[in-house]
Design an enzyme around this catalytic site. Structure first.
Site, PDB file in Angstrom:
ATOM      1  N   GLY A  87     -23.360  95.690 -21.233  1.00  0.00           N
ATOM      2  CA  GLY A  87     -22.521  96.268 -21.812  1.00  0.00           C
ATOM      3  C   GLY A  87     -21.587  97.947 -21.351  1.00  0.00           C
ATOM      4  O   GLY A  87     -22.191  98.154 -20.572  1.00  0.00           O
ATOM      5  N   ARG A  88     -21.677  98.783 -22.458  1.00  0.00           N
ATOM      6  CA  ARG A  88     -21.733 100.246 -22.147  1.00  0.00           C
ATOM      7  C   ARG A  88     -22.228 100.674 -22.089  1.00  0.00           C
ATOM      8  O   ARG A  88     -22.701 102.004 -21.682  1.00  0.00           O
ATOM      9  CB  ARG A  88     -20.147 100.305 -22.961  1.00  0.00           C
ATOM     10  CG  ARG A  88     -18.876 100.128 -22.195  1.00  0.00           C
ATOM     11  CD  ARG A  88     -17.820 100.917 -23.355  1.00  0.00           C
ATOM     12  NE  ARG A  88     -18.028 100.690 -24.709  1.00  0.00           N
ATOM     13  CZ  ARG A  88     -17.882 101.338 -25.305  1.00  0.00           C
ATOM     14  NH1 ARG A  88     -17.331 102.711 -25.092  1.00  0.00           N
ATOM     15  NH2 ARG A  88     -18.000 101.624 -26.724  1.00  0.00           N
ATOM     16  N   GLU A  91     -24.257 102.777 -18.285  1.00  0.00           N
ATOM     17  CA  GLU A  91     -23.458 103.958 -17.846  1.00  0.00           C
ATOM     18  C   GLU A  91     -24.804 105.430 -18.290  1.00  0.00           C
ATOM     19  O   GLU A  91     -24.159 106.067 -17.792  1.00  0.00           O
ATOM     20  CB  GLU A  91     -22.159 103.936 -18.121  1.00  0.00           C
ATOM     21  CG  GLU A  91     -21.646 104.085 -19.812  1.00  0.00           C
ATOM     22  CD  GLU A  91     -20.041 104.132 -19.906  1.00  0.00           C
ATOM     23  OE1 GLU A  91     -19.409 104.314 -20.374  1.00  0.00           O
ATOM     24  OE2 GLU A  91     -19.214 103.395 -18.714  1.00  0.00           O
ATOM     25  N   CYS A 117     -24.720  91.661 -16.427  1.00  0.00           N
ATOM     26  CA  CYS A 117     -23.605  92.760 -16.789  1.00  0.00           C
ATOM     27  C   CYS A 117     -23.849  93.830 -16.344  1.00  0.00           C
ATOM     28  O   CYS A 117     -24.001  93.986 -14.590  1.00  0.00           O
ATOM     29  CB  CYS A 117     -23.029  92.704 -17.999  1.00  0.00           C
ATOM     30  SG  CYS A 117     -21.248  92.964 -18.329  1.00  0.00           S
ATOM     31  N   HIS A 118     -23.004  94.848 -17.051  1.00  0.00           N
ATOM     32  CA  HIS A 118     -23.474  96.252 -16.242  1.00  0.00           C
ATOM     33  C   HIS A 118     -24.781  96.769 -16.341  1.00  0.00           C
ATOM     34  O   HIS A 118     -24.730  98.250 -16.032  1.00  0.00           O
ATOM     35  CB  HIS A 118     -22.082  97.677 -17.482  1.00  0.00           C
ATOM     36  CG  HIS A 118     -21.137  97.441 -17.260  1.00  0.00           C
ATOM     37  ND1 HIS A 118     -20.051  95.648 -17.382  1.00  0.00           N
ATOM     38  CD2 HIS A 118     -19.798  97.536 -16.987  1.00  0.00           C
ATOM     39  CE1 HIS A 118     -18.850  96.050 -17.763  1.00  0.00           C
ATOM     40  NE2 HIS A 118     -18.827  96.691 -16.765  1.00  0.00           N
ATOM     41  N   TYR A 137     -21.304  92.152 -13.355  1.00  0.00           N
ATOM     42  CA  TYR A 137     -19.847  92.184 -13.621  1.00  0.00           C
ATOM     43  C   TYR A 137     -19.224  92.517 -12.420  1.00  0.00           C
ATOM     44  O   TYR A 137     -19.772  93.212 -11.584  1.00  0.00           O
ATOM     45  CB  TYR A 137     -19.553  92.817 -15.540  1.00  0.00           C
ATOM     46  CG  TYR A 137     -18.158  92.784 -15.306  1.00  0.00           C
ATOM     47  CD1 TYR A 137     -18.201  91.816 -16.678  1.00  0.00           C
ATOM     48  CD2 TYR A 137     -17.213  93.812 -15.084  1.00  0.00           C
ATOM     49  CE1 TYR A 137     -16.916  91.282 -16.769  1.00  0.00           C
ATOM     50  CE2 TYR A 137     -16.447  93.290 -15.724  1.00  0.00           C
ATOM     51  CZ  TYR A 137     -15.972  91.693 -16.108  1.00  0.00           C
ATOM     52  OH  TYR A 137     -14.967  91.819 -17.014  1.00  0.00           O
TER      53      TYR A 137
END
Length: 191
Positions: A87-88, A91, A117-118, A137
């Site tokens: 997800g975010r 980051e 994923c992320h 991802y």
């Protein structure tokens, strides 16, 4: 009982937090879900990422997920493995010095690590993918390459294993992602 450390945070992908956390507890692991600057009982907001035919995933509000352990209480020596949600959240989580130290510790000790994923962004920021084969991802693929890893383009339902590292592109891969992580952990599930 083996303990696992589970890194997550605000606007993590909903399924990539909820499902692995529940699956790993279901098979008997004690899973400590943590987020920097949050304590046991605090919640994080999740986001639902879906694949609806657009050029990238769509994002919708998810659930509130209650953390069951305080980040400041983490002692990495107490854990048998590390799981990183996507997800975010990754980051900004990768900007936290302790998060980077945690990732480096598990690789230095060659302990099992699962990232989806992320979540791989934490691994690239920790400089632990150099010379490794892994997936993520697809939008994170260039980061993997720049960090010295060898990006593997696989089906969204697949998982890639390189030694102690299990990676997957996104939540549709949960069955293979968790199965491969359990193998790396040495778990045996009899049916």
């Amino acid at each position: 009982m083996k303990k696992l450390l589970f890194l997550t945070g605000d606007f993590t992908e909903d399924y990539e937090t909820m499902v692995p956390f529940q699956m790993l507890e279901m098979v008997g692991y004690e899973v400590h879900a943590v987020c920097p600057d949050k304590k046991k009982g605090d919640t994080i907001k999740t986001a639902i990422h879906d694949f609806e035919g657009d050029q990238t995933y769509s994002e919708k509000p998810g659930h509130n997920f209650a953390l069951n352990y305080s980040f400041d209480d983490v002692d990495v020596t107490q854990y048998s493995g590390l799981v990183i949600a996507g997800g975010r959240a990754p980051e900004y989580l990768r900007l936290n010095k302790k998060v980077i130290e945690i990732a480096k510790y598990f690789f230095a000790k060659n302990l099992p690590v699962a990232a989806i994923c992320h979540g791989i962004q934490i691994l690239t920021a920790a400089d632990v993918v150099r010379g490794r084969k892994l997936t993520a991802y697809p939008a994170v693929g260039p980061e993997v390459t720049l960090a010295g890893g060898e990006f593997q383009s696989i089906a969204v339902t697949g998982a890639y294993v390189d030694g102690n590292l299990v990676t997957s592109p996104a939540w549709p891969a949960h069955p293979s992602f968790i199965r491969e992580f359990l193998k790396v952990m040495g778990a045996k599930i009899e049916i």
